[in-house]
Design a protein around this motif. Structure first.
Motif, mmCIF file in Angstrom:
data_model
loop_
_atom_site.group_PDB
_atom_site.id
_atom_site.type_symbol
_atom_site.label_atom_id
_atom_site.label_comp_id
_atom_site.label_asym_id
_atom_site.label_seq_id
_atom_site.Cartn_x
_atom_site.Cartn_y
_atom_site.Cartn_z
ATOM 1 N N ASP A 95 0.902 -1.203 -0.152
ATOM 2 C CA ASP A 95 0.134 -0.006 0.067
ATOM 3 C C ASP A 95 0.825 1.294 0.071
ATOM 4 O O ASP A 95 0.374 2.335 0.197
ATOM 5 N N ALA A 96 2.121 1.010 -0.327
ATOM 6 C CA ALA A 96 3.197 2.151 -0.130
ATOM 7 C C ALA A 96 3.004 2.989 -1.262
ATOM 8 O O ALA A 96 3.793 2.277 -2.329
ATOM 9 N N GLN A 97 2.517 3.999 -1.517
ATOM 10 C CA GLN A 97 2.648 4.896 -2.790
ATOM 11 C C GLN A 97 3.321 6.123 -2.223
ATOM 12 O O GLN A 97 2.926 6.947 -1.250
ATOM 13 N N ILE A 98 4.541 6.226 -2.555
ATOM 14 C CA ILE A 98 5.454 7.617 -2.218
ATOM 15 C C ILE A 98 5.073 8.674 -3.066
ATOM 16 O O ILE A 98 5.558 8.463 -4.180
ATOM 17 N N LEU A 99 5.063 9.633 -2.465
ATOM 18 C CA LEU A 99 4.907 11.043 -3.216
ATOM 19 C C LEU A 99 6.471 11.541 -3.074
ATOM 20 O O LEU A 99 6.930 11.728 -2.058
ATOM 21 N N ILE A 152 0.185 16.755 4.874
ATOM 22 C CA ILE A 152 0.984 16.389 3.856
ATOM 23 C C ILE A 152 2.220 15.737 4.245
ATOM 24 O O ILE A 152 2.728 16.134 5.286
ATOM 25 N N ASN A 153 2.639 14.489 3.644
ATOM 26 C CA ASN A 153 3.687 13.527 3.934
ATOM 27 C C ASN A 153 3.934 12.838 2.422
ATOM 28 O O ASN A 153 3.112 12.852 1.487
ATOM 29 N N GLU A 154 4.840 11.763 2.489
ATOM 30 C CA GLU A 154 5.253 11.114 1.339
ATOM 31 C C GLU A 154 4.064 9.986 1.107
ATOM 32 O O GLU A 154 4.202 9.478 0.103
ATOM 33 N N ASN A 155 2.964 9.919 2.163
ATOM 34 C CA ASN A 155 1.961 8.785 1.904
ATOM 35 C C ASN A 155 0.635 9.722 1.566
ATOM 36 O O ASN A 155 -0.322 9.206 1.890
ATOM 37 N N PHE A 156 0.871 10.983 1.272
ATOM 38 C CA PHE A 156 -0.365 11.977 0.954
ATOM 39 C C PHE A 156 -1.360 11.104 0.049
ATOM 40 O O PHE A 156 -2.457 11.289 0.211
ATOM 41 N N ASN A 167 -1.577 10.113 -9.726
ATOM 42 C CA ASN A 167 -1.370 8.918 -10.480
ATOM 43 C C ASN A 167 0.077 7.866 -10.174
ATOM 44 O O ASN A 167 0.911 8.649 -9.668
ATOM 45 N N TYR A 168 -0.202 6.699 -10.199
ATOM 46 C CA TYR A 168 0.848 5.925 -9.793
ATOM 47 C C TYR A 168 1.438 5.254 -10.828
ATOM 48 O O TYR A 168 1.058 4.947 -11.967
ATOM 49 N N SER A 169 2.836 4.837 -10.421
ATOM 50 C CA SER A 169 3.783 4.143 -11.280
ATOM 51 C C SER A 169 4.482 3.342 -10.567
ATOM 52 O O SER A 169 4.774 3.614 -9.417
ATOM 53 N N LEU A 170 5.302 2.054 -10.895
ATOM 54 C CA LEU A 170 6.083 1.320 -10.282
ATOM 55 C C LEU A 170 7.339 1.792 -10.375
ATOM 56 O O LEU A 170 7.818 2.067 -11.410
ATOM 57 N N VAL A 226 5.242 4.884 -6.956
ATOM 58 C CA VAL A 226 5.480 6.167 -6.625
ATOM 59 C C VAL A 226 4.325 7.088 -7.285
ATOM 60 O O VAL A 226 3.858 6.810 -8.412
ATOM 61 N N CYS A 227 3.820 7.805 -6.650
ATOM 62 C CA CYS A 227 2.748 8.765 -7.290
ATOM 63 C C CYS A 227 3.334 10.095 -7.425
ATOM 64 O O CYS A 227 4.210 10.547 -7.017
ATOM 65 N N SER A 228 2.395 10.717 -8.097
ATOM 66 C CA SER A 228 2.681 12.160 -8.470
ATOM 67 C C SER A 228 1.354 12.669 -8.809
ATOM 68 O O SER A 228 0.292 12.213 -9.238
ATOM 69 N N ILE A 229 1.534 14.052 -8.105
ATOM 70 C CA ILE A 229 -0.006 14.669 -8.535
ATOM 71 C C ILE A 229 -0.279 15.089 -9.894
ATOM 72 O O ILE A 229 0.774 15.751 -10.574
ATOM 73 N N THR A 230 -1.485 14.758 -10.374
ATOM 74 C CA THR A 230 -1.841 14.970 -11.783
ATOM 75 C C THR A 230 -2.817 16.101 -11.868
ATOM 76 O O THR A 230 -3.068 16.752 -12.945
ATOM 77 N N HIS A 231 -3.856 16.114 -10.864
ATOM 78 C CA HIS A 231 -5.008 16.918 -11.189
ATOM 79 C C HIS A 231 -5.063 17.620 -9.831
ATOM 80 O O HIS A 231 -5.167 16.898 -8.546
ATOM 81 N N ILE A 232 -5.735 18.998 -9.617
ATOM 82 C CA ILE A 232 -5.906 19.692 -8.576
ATOM 83 C C ILE A 232 -7.073 20.565 -9.045
ATOM 84 O O ILE A 232 -7.186 21.388 -9.914
ATOM 85 N N GLN A 233 -8.308 20.400 -8.199
ATOM 86 C CA GLN A 233 -9.533 21.183 -8.409
ATOM 87 C C GLN A 233 -9.610 21.803 -6.936
ATOM 88 O O GLN A 233 -9.870 21.048 -6.081
ATOM 89 N N LEU A 234 -9.792 23.300 -7.034
ATOM 90 C CA LEU A 234 -10.272 23.857 -5.720
ATOM 91 C C LEU A 234 -11.014 24.846 -6.308
ATOM 92 O O LEU A 234 -10.692 25.890 -6.528
#
Length: 152
Positions: free
Chosen positions: A30-34, A56-60, A82-85, A93-101
């Protein structure tokens, strides 16, 4: 002089290995690292916008896809990952792809820190009081959607 292994047994073993590997990847961790640069960018955005209340932390992104907060039908705080191995590991590893505020009464200049989210494809700040020019840090982003409609 064969090994006595039929072609169908080889295919069966290959399919089984692929199935087990996919299950291990999907359910074994379950470890998705930001990445740290994205953690810092989100911390800066959270601090400057003040009312997001992101923890916020690496598990965000550990919620497997997005961090949502619907306050009403129109008010939205959403961050999608979005996740990638990660190569050579079973850790994704995750990366922020969309932000809606949307409709959050945000009042300030458009933050250059959004430009540090190097995989950001959508930034929707509709129905806030955002002003100023688009920061130069946005020039390298793979933005597909930048929505600033109905801003002040």
């Amino acid at each position: 002089m064969g090994l006595g292994i039929s072609e169908s047994k080889v295919v069966y073993v290959v399919v089984l290995v692929i199935f087990v590997w996919n299950c291990f990847i999907q359910f074994g961790t379950d470890a998705q690292i930001l990445p740290q640069n994205e953690v810092k960018a989100l911390e800066a955005i959270n601090s400057k916008l003040k009312n997001l209340n992101w923890k916020i932390n690496e598990n965000f992104c550990s919620t497997k896809g997005s961090v949502n907060r619907f306050i009403t039908e129109d008010i939205l705080s959403n961050v999608t990952c979005n996740y990638s191995l990660s190569s050579g590991t079973v850790q994704s590893v995750c990366s922020i792809t969309h932000i809606q505020l949307k409709h959050l009464n945000l009042s300030r200049l458009l933050l250059a820190e959004f430009g540090n989210l190097i995989n950001l494809q959508e930034l929707d700040l509709s129905f806030n009081y955002i002003n100023g020019s688009i920061p130069s840090s946005f020039s390298q982003l793979p933005l597909v959607i930048l929505s600033l409609s109905e801003t002040g």
